[in-house]
Design a protein around this motif. Structure first.
Motif, PDB file in Angstrom:
ATOM      1  N   GLN A   1       1.193  -0.971   0.094  1.00 30.59           N
ATOM      2  CA  GLN A   1      -0.228   0.014   0.103  1.00 30.59           C
ATOM      3  C   GLN A   1       0.964   1.376  -0.249  1.00 30.59           C
ATOM      4  OE1 GLN A   1      -2.754  -0.516   3.281  1.00 30.59           O
ATOM      5  NE2 GLN A   1      -3.864  -1.996   2.545  1.00 30.59           N
ATOM      6  N   ALA A   2       2.300   0.802   0.299  1.00 26.69           N
ATOM      7  CA  ALA A   2       2.875   2.624   0.516  1.00 26.69           C
ATOM      8  C   ALA A   2       3.434   2.650  -0.385  1.00 26.69           C
ATOM      9  CB  ALA A   2       3.822   2.304   0.983  1.00 26.69           C
ATOM     10  N   GLN A   3       3.547   1.780  -1.159  1.00 27.86           N
ATOM     11  CA  GLN A   3       4.185   1.871  -3.081  1.00 27.86           C
ATOM     12  C   GLN A   3       3.174   1.738  -3.836  1.00 27.86           C
ATOM     13  OE1 GLN A   3       7.460   0.673  -4.256  1.00 27.86           O
ATOM     14  NE2 GLN A   3       7.289   1.258  -5.770  1.00 27.86           N
ATOM     15  N   ARG A   4       2.108   1.687  -3.926  1.00 24.15           N
ATOM     16  CA  ARG A   4       1.335   2.155  -4.532  1.00 24.15           C
ATOM     17  C   ARG A   4       0.550   3.962  -4.483  1.00 24.15           C
ATOM     18  NH1 ARG A   4      -3.358  -2.743  -3.954  1.00 24.15           N
ATOM     19  NH2 ARG A   4      -2.315  -4.213  -5.140  1.00 24.15           N
ATOM     20  N   LEU A   5       0.924   4.284  -2.926  1.00 23.81           N
ATOM     21  CA  LEU A   5       0.723   5.443  -2.317  1.00 23.81           C
ATOM     22  C   LEU A   5       1.689   6.255  -2.501  1.00 23.81           C
ATOM     23  CD1 LEU A   5      -0.741   7.609  -0.498  1.00 23.81           C
ATOM     24  CD2 LEU A   5       0.539   6.704   1.335  1.00 23.81           C
ATOM     25  N   LEU A   6       2.959   5.735  -3.245  1.00 22.95           N
ATOM     26  CA  LEU A   6       4.294   5.836  -3.678  1.00 22.95           C
ATOM     27  C   LEU A   6       4.024   6.796  -5.211  1.00 22.95           C
ATOM     28  CD1 LEU A   6       7.435   5.034  -1.680  1.00 22.95           C
ATOM     29  CD2 LEU A   6       6.346   7.414  -1.235  1.00 22.95           C
ATOM     30  N   GLU A   7       3.520   5.469  -5.817  1.00 24.88           N
ATOM     31  CA  GLU A   7       3.504   6.074  -7.235  1.00 24.88           C
ATOM     32  C   GLU A   7       2.263   6.693  -7.153  1.00 24.88           C
ATOM     33  OE1 GLU A   7       2.242   1.995  -8.220  1.00 24.88           O
ATOM     34  OE2 GLU A   7       4.475   1.075  -8.113  1.00 24.88           O
ATOM     35  N   ARG A   8       1.100   7.055  -6.267  1.00 21.40           N
ATOM     36  CA  ARG A   8       0.250   8.047  -7.019  1.00 21.40           C
ATOM     37  C   ARG A   8       0.395   8.910  -6.655  1.00 21.40           C
ATOM     38  NH1 ARG A   8      -5.091   5.482  -4.050  1.00 21.40           N
ATOM     39  NH2 ARG A   8      -5.318   3.211  -5.129  1.00 21.40           N
ATOM     40  N   LEU A   9       1.501   9.793  -5.634  1.00 23.73           N
ATOM     41  CA  LEU A   9       2.286  11.023  -5.518  1.00 23.73           C
ATOM     42  C   LEU A   9       2.710  11.120  -6.688  1.00 23.73           C
ATOM     43  CD1 LEU A   9       2.982  10.287  -1.295  1.00 23.73           C
ATOM     44  CD2 LEU A   9       0.502  11.706  -2.618  1.00 23.73           C
ATOM     45  N   ASN A  10       3.818  10.721  -6.893  1.00 25.22           N
ATOM     46  CA  ASN A  10       4.485  10.643  -8.203  1.00 25.22           C
ATOM     47  C   ASN A  10       3.043  10.868  -9.370  1.00 25.22           C
ATOM     48  OD1 ASN A  10       6.765   9.723  -6.868  1.00 25.22           O
ATOM     49  ND2 ASN A  10       7.111   8.195  -7.479  1.00 25.22           N
ATOM     50  N   ASP A  11       2.087   9.999  -9.583  1.00 25.30           N
ATOM     51  CA  ASP A  11       1.585  11.055 -10.370  1.00 25.30           C
ATOM     52  C   ASP A  11       1.115  12.407 -10.492  1.00 25.30           C
ATOM     53  OD1 ASP A  11       2.324   8.525 -12.055  1.00 25.30           O
ATOM     54  OD2 ASP A  11       0.420   7.558 -10.887  1.00 25.30           O
ATOM     55  N   THR A  12       1.036  12.674  -9.375  1.00 24.89           N
ATOM     56  CA  THR A  12       0.415  13.229  -8.738  1.00 24.89           C
ATOM     57  C   THR A  12       1.220  14.972  -9.221  1.00 24.89           C
ATOM     58  OG1 THR A  12      -1.237  12.546  -7.500  1.00 24.89           O
ATOM     59  CG2 THR A  12      -0.723  14.853  -6.710  1.00 24.89           C
ATOM     60  N   SER A  13       2.200  14.631  -8.233  1.00 27.71           N
ATOM     61  CA  SER A  13       3.270  15.646  -8.676  1.00 27.71           C
ATOM     62  C   SER A  13       3.767  15.791 -10.067  1.00 27.71           C
ATOM     63  CB  SER A  13       4.444  15.297  -7.679  1.00 27.71           C
ATOM     64  OG  SER A  13       5.262  14.052  -9.084  1.00 27.71           O
ATOM     65  N   LEU A  14       2.848  14.789 -10.787  1.00 25.26           N
ATOM     66  CA  LEU A  14       3.625  14.834 -12.640  1.00 25.26           C
ATOM     67  C   LEU A  14       2.809  15.758 -12.865  1.00 25.26           C
ATOM     68  CD1 LEU A  14       4.904  11.234 -13.413  1.00 25.26           C
ATOM     69  CD2 LEU A  14       6.618  13.860 -13.009  1.00 25.26           C
ATOM     70  N   ALA A  15       1.107  15.554 -12.846  1.00 21.29           N
ATOM     71  CA  ALA A  15      -0.028  15.886 -13.126  1.00 21.29           C
ATOM     72  C   ALA A  15       0.130  17.399 -12.829  1.00 21.29           C
ATOM     73  CB  ALA A  15      -0.979  15.503 -12.767  1.00 21.29           C
TER      74      ALA A  15
END
Length: 308
Positions: free
Chosen positions: A182-196
């Protein structure tokens, strides 16, 4: 031979003189050289108190402890202590004899605290006794209490904490893979959000964002001015209501009187309206059945019994 006899005589005399001086010194030290009066005092605990212990009067030695006799009764065991005080020393009747010790390793003695009574205590009388604090007994009691506390409270608490830690550790071990996933998924979402967010804040979009922020700031200022105008309008309305309060009260009273009049005549008005509605229904029904009645009036009805 005569010389040896003289030497033995001199040695014996010196020994006898030393022994006499020693006895006198012991008598002076133990306080038995002066005549004394006996006084009594009773204690519940005489730990460390022995025969011959010194007795002090406000720090000045005035005697020694005599016999210590236990007394058993239904109220418990008490110890009667005899105090041998020099006869030339007067003690007030309300004085207190307290057990005391000058140091951790010093012997226990009795210290008399002078009272304020003008009446002296008679020989053979009893003084009020007061037990003093014993450091070793207090430390022993404290160690006993700490030991009982350790066995009854601290050890169960440590065992409970150990069980809780083991339970938490087992739970973390069992759920660690899911938590890491779940932490890995959260980091991926945060990365996507930062890119957006980076795409939104591109150089070509920064001017638009700045324009929107400026418009929002202007809108905030206009809203502030509108608020000031509304406050002024409310103040004006309040002033108008305050100035015309009498007229408004009269208008309300007139309206109340008019509503009361209408309320009193409402039954008559409703009756007439009902009658009018019935007549209108009959008229409309007659017109639908005989439209020519609008042009040719019908003959009037004759009363009953009148010939045609």
């Amino acid at each position: 031979m005569k010389r040896d006899t003289v030497n033995y005589t001199l040695v014996g005399a010196v020994v006898l003189a030393g022994a006499a001086l020693l006895l006198v010194a012991l008598a002076l030290i133990t306080g038995r050289s002066l005549a004394s009066n006996d006084y009594l005092v009773r204690y519940r605990n005489v730990t460390g108190l022995r025969h011959g212990a010194p007795v002090f009067y406000e720090g000045y030695r005035v005697g020694q402890v005599g016999a210590v006799t236990p007394e058993r009764s239904a109220q418990g065991t008490r110890y009667k202590v005899e105090l041998k005080i020099r006869r030339d020393w007067s003690i007030p009747a309300d004085s207190v004899a307290q057990l005391q010790s000058s140091g951790l390793l010093a012997d226990v003695s009795i210290g008399i605290r002078e009272g304020g009574s003008p009446v002296p205590l008679k020989a053979g009388g009893e003084m009020q006794g007061e037990e003093g604090g014993n450091v070793f007994m207090a430390m022993n009691d404290l160690a006993t209490e700490i030991n009982a506390l350790t066995r009854s409270q601290i050890e169960p608490l440590i065992r409970s904490l150990s069980q809780r830690v083991d339970s938490i550790g087992g739970t973390l071990d069992s759920r660690a893979p899911a938590i890491l996933d779940q932490a890995q998924r959260l980091l991926e979402r945060l990365n996507d959000t930062s890119l957006a967010l980076g795409d939104v804040l591109k150089p070509e979009n920064r001017k638009a964002v700045a324009t929107i922020l400026a418009q929002a700031r202007d809108l905030t200022g206009e809203l502030r001015q509108t608020r000031v105008m509304l406050d002024q309008a409310l103040a004006d309305l309040a002033g108008i209501a305050h100035d015309n309060r009498a007229d408004i009260r009269d208008s309300v009273e007139d309206l109340t009187a008019m509503l009361q009049a209408l309320s009193s005549r409402m039954d008559v008005i409703s009756h007439h309206l009902d009658s009018t509605s019935r007549n209108m229904d009959a008229f409309s029904r007659e017109i639908r059945m005989h439209p020519n009645r609008l042009i040719v009036a019908p003959k009037a009805d004759r009363p009953d019994g009148e010939p045609q």
